[in-house]
Design a protein around this motif. Sequence first.
Motif, PDB file in Angstrom:
ATOM      1  N   TRP A  38       0.847  -1.187   0.000  1.00 46.07           N
ATOM      2  CA  TRP A  38       0.000   0.000   0.000  1.00 46.07           C
ATOM      3  C   TRP A  38       0.887   1.243   0.000  1.00 46.07           C
ATOM      4  O   TRP A  38       0.965   1.984   0.982  1.00 46.07           O
ATOM      5  CB  TRP A  38      -0.922  -0.006   1.215  1.00 46.07           C
ATOM      6  N   PRO A  39       1.611   1.483  -1.098  1.00 49.92           N
ATOM      7  CA  PRO A  39       2.615   2.546  -1.135  1.00 49.92           C
ATOM      8  C   PRO A  39       2.049   3.950  -0.974  1.00 49.92           C
ATOM      9  O   PRO A  39       2.779   4.868  -0.598  1.00 49.92           O
ATOM     10  CB  PRO A  39       3.268   2.375  -2.511  1.00 49.92           C
ATOM     11  N   ASP A  40       0.774   4.124  -1.268  1.00 47.25           N
ATOM     12  CA  ASP A  40       0.170   5.459  -1.175  1.00 47.25           C
ATOM     13  C   ASP A  40      -0.532   5.698   0.157  1.00 47.25           C
ATOM     14  O   ASP A  40      -1.188   6.727   0.341  1.00 47.25           O
ATOM     15  CB  ASP A  40      -0.836   5.659  -2.316  1.00 47.25           C
ATOM     16  N   LEU A  41      -0.417   4.765   1.081  1.00 46.49           N
ATOM     17  CA  LEU A  41      -1.093   4.893   2.366  1.00 46.49           C
ATOM     18  C   LEU A  41      -0.621   6.139   3.106  1.00 46.49           C
ATOM     19  O   LEU A  41       0.572   6.439   3.154  1.00 46.49           O
ATOM     20  CB  LEU A  41      -0.834   3.662   3.230  1.00 46.49           C
ATOM     21  N   VAL A  42      -1.557   6.873   3.684  1.00 41.21           N
ATOM     22  CA  VAL A  42      -1.249   8.021   4.534  1.00 41.21           C
ATOM     23  C   VAL A  42      -1.801   7.737   5.924  1.00 41.21           C
ATOM     24  O   VAL A  42      -2.982   7.417   6.072  1.00 41.21           O
ATOM     25  CB  VAL A  42      -1.862   9.317   3.970  1.00 41.21           C
ATOM     26  N   MET A  43      -0.959   7.826   6.927  1.00 45.57           N
ATOM     27  CA  MET A  43      -1.352   7.552   8.302  1.00 45.57           C
ATOM     28  C   MET A  43      -1.727   8.854   9.005  1.00 45.57           C
ATOM     29  O   MET A  43      -0.936   9.798   9.045  1.00 45.57           O
ATOM     30  CB  MET A  43      -0.204   6.881   9.054  1.00 45.57           C
ATOM     31  N   ALA A  67      13.033   7.783  13.037  1.00 45.56           N
ATOM     32  CA  ALA A  67      13.173   6.440  13.601  1.00 45.56           C
ATOM     33  C   ALA A  67      12.499   5.379  12.734  1.00 45.56           C
ATOM     34  O   ALA A  67      12.977   4.251  12.638  1.00 45.56           O
ATOM     35  CB  ALA A  67      12.592   6.407  15.013  1.00 45.56           C
ATOM     36  N   SER A  68      11.397   5.749  12.110  1.00 53.94           N
ATOM     37  CA  SER A  68      10.642   4.787  11.314  1.00 53.94           C
ATOM     38  C   SER A  68      11.073   4.750   9.851  1.00 53.94           C
ATOM     39  O   SER A  68      10.867   3.759   9.159  1.00 53.94           O
ATOM     40  CB  SER A  68       9.148   5.128  11.375  1.00 53.94           C
ATOM     41  N   GLY A  69      11.619   5.860   9.364  1.00 52.68           N
ATOM     42  CA  GLY A  69      11.949   5.954   7.950  1.00 52.68           C
ATOM     43  C   GLY A  69      10.762   6.320   7.081  1.00 52.68           C
ATOM     44  O   GLY A  69      10.824   6.202   5.856  1.00 52.68           O
ATOM     45  N   LEU A  70       9.682   6.784   7.703  1.00 51.58           N
ATOM     46  CA  LEU A  70       8.482   7.123   6.937  1.00 51.58           C
ATOM     47  C   LEU A  70       8.692   8.410   6.149  1.00 51.58           C
ATOM     48  O   LEU A  70       9.198   9.406   6.674  1.00 51.58           O
ATOM     49  CB  LEU A  70       7.287   7.292   7.892  1.00 51.58           C
ATOM     50  N   ASP A  71       8.299   8.386   4.882  1.00 49.81           N
ATOM     51  CA  ASP A  71       8.283   9.587   4.059  1.00 49.81           C
ATOM     52  C   ASP A  71       7.315  10.576   4.711  1.00 49.81           C
ATOM     53  O   ASP A  71       6.169  10.218   5.002  1.00 49.81           O
ATOM     54  CB  ASP A  71       7.803   9.224   2.655  1.00 49.81           C
ATOM     55  N   PRO A  72       7.714  11.830   4.959  1.00 49.99           N
ATOM     56  CA  PRO A  72       6.816  12.794   5.594  1.00 49.99           C
ATOM     57  C   PRO A  72       5.468  12.925   4.893  1.00 49.99           C
ATOM     58  O   PRO A  72       4.449  13.196   5.545  1.00 49.99           O
ATOM     59  CB  PRO A  72       7.615  14.108   5.529  1.00 49.99           C
ATOM     60  N   ALA A 100       6.807  22.311   5.439  1.00 47.14           N
ATOM     61  CA  ALA A 100       7.970  22.380   4.552  1.00 47.14           C
ATOM     62  C   ALA A 100       8.512  20.992   4.238  1.00 47.14           C
ATOM     63  O   ALA A 100       9.078  20.763   3.167  1.00 47.14           O
ATOM     64  CB  ALA A 100       9.054  23.245   5.183  1.00 47.14           C
ATOM     65  N   LEU A 101       8.303  20.044   5.168  1.00 52.83           N
ATOM     66  CA  LEU A 101       8.762  18.676   4.953  1.00 52.83           C
ATOM     67  C   LEU A 101       7.802  17.861   4.087  1.00 52.83           C
ATOM     68  O   LEU A 101       8.176  16.803   3.571  1.00 52.83           O
ATOM     69  CB  LEU A 101       8.939  17.971   6.305  1.00 52.83           C
ATOM     70  N   GLY A 102       6.567  18.327   3.970  1.00 53.58           N
ATOM     71  CA  GLY A 102       5.584  17.602   3.182  1.00 53.58           C
ATOM     72  C   GLY A 102       4.529  16.891   4.010  1.00 53.58           C
ATOM     73  O   GLY A 102       3.688  16.163   3.472  1.00 53.58           O
ATOM     74  N   ILE A 103       4.555  17.076   5.339  1.00 50.96           N
ATOM     75  CA  ILE A 103       3.531  16.491   6.205  1.00 50.96           C
ATOM     76  C   ILE A 103       2.190  17.164   5.926  1.00 50.96           C
ATOM     77  O   ILE A 103       2.119  18.381   5.758  1.00 50.96           O
ATOM     78  CB  ILE A 103       3.913  16.672   7.695  1.00 50.96           C
TER      79      ILE A 103
END
Length: 219
Positions: A38-43, A67-72, A100-103
């Motif tokens: 699920w590469p497009d999943l947003v948490m 710590a997780s390596g999650l893409d912002p 600015a990070l994309g969150i």
Amino acid sequence: MPGDFIDVAEESGLIVPLGTWVLREACRRAVAWRAAGWPDLVMAVNLSTVQFRRGGIGAEVLAALEASGLDPAGLELELTESILLEGAEDVLTTVSTWKALGIQLAIDDFGTGYSSLAYLKRFQVDKLKIDQSFISGMAEHDQDRAIVQAIIDMASTLDLGTIAEGVEDALQASQLHFMGCDEAQGYLYARPLAAADLERWWRERRGMRASAWPGVNAA
């Protein structure tokens, strides 16, 4: 249910370590699910006003991502209107760093807090979550339906997404879809699920091209 313990957790201060754990676990789980197909999943993760008052929430979010390596871009933070208006300048600095990070940023329970809408421009939010009290009253009350439509129309004009909270039946979902709401969450789709149960729920629906709603928010 959240209503049974959130207030106590905030009053006691336990919401701070609890919130830190939830944030880190959510990011870790999101990475695993993205890798599983699920590469497009947003948490989406709720943040409490108390977490902001205690300070350090900006660094905690960055630490959880690292710590997780999650893409912002895979993280959406849900904030209440009161968070954005308490200590506005400090919050603005923190939120600007996240943006600015994309969150992604969403306003939770929109329409139940402050009447000022200036923060929508200042804080550059991405989504408005329409409070379930308005959703549940749509069928019987013209005023609730008018408020929901007004929020959807305003969000569309501002290029913001909308999420309906507490959708419990197909009639509500159909009506919201017709009104232009982008996403929905609620018991119509599933009750709160443990991670393993959510994975099974997801697999059962994977590949389905049509459902009661085109964009279910499973956060």
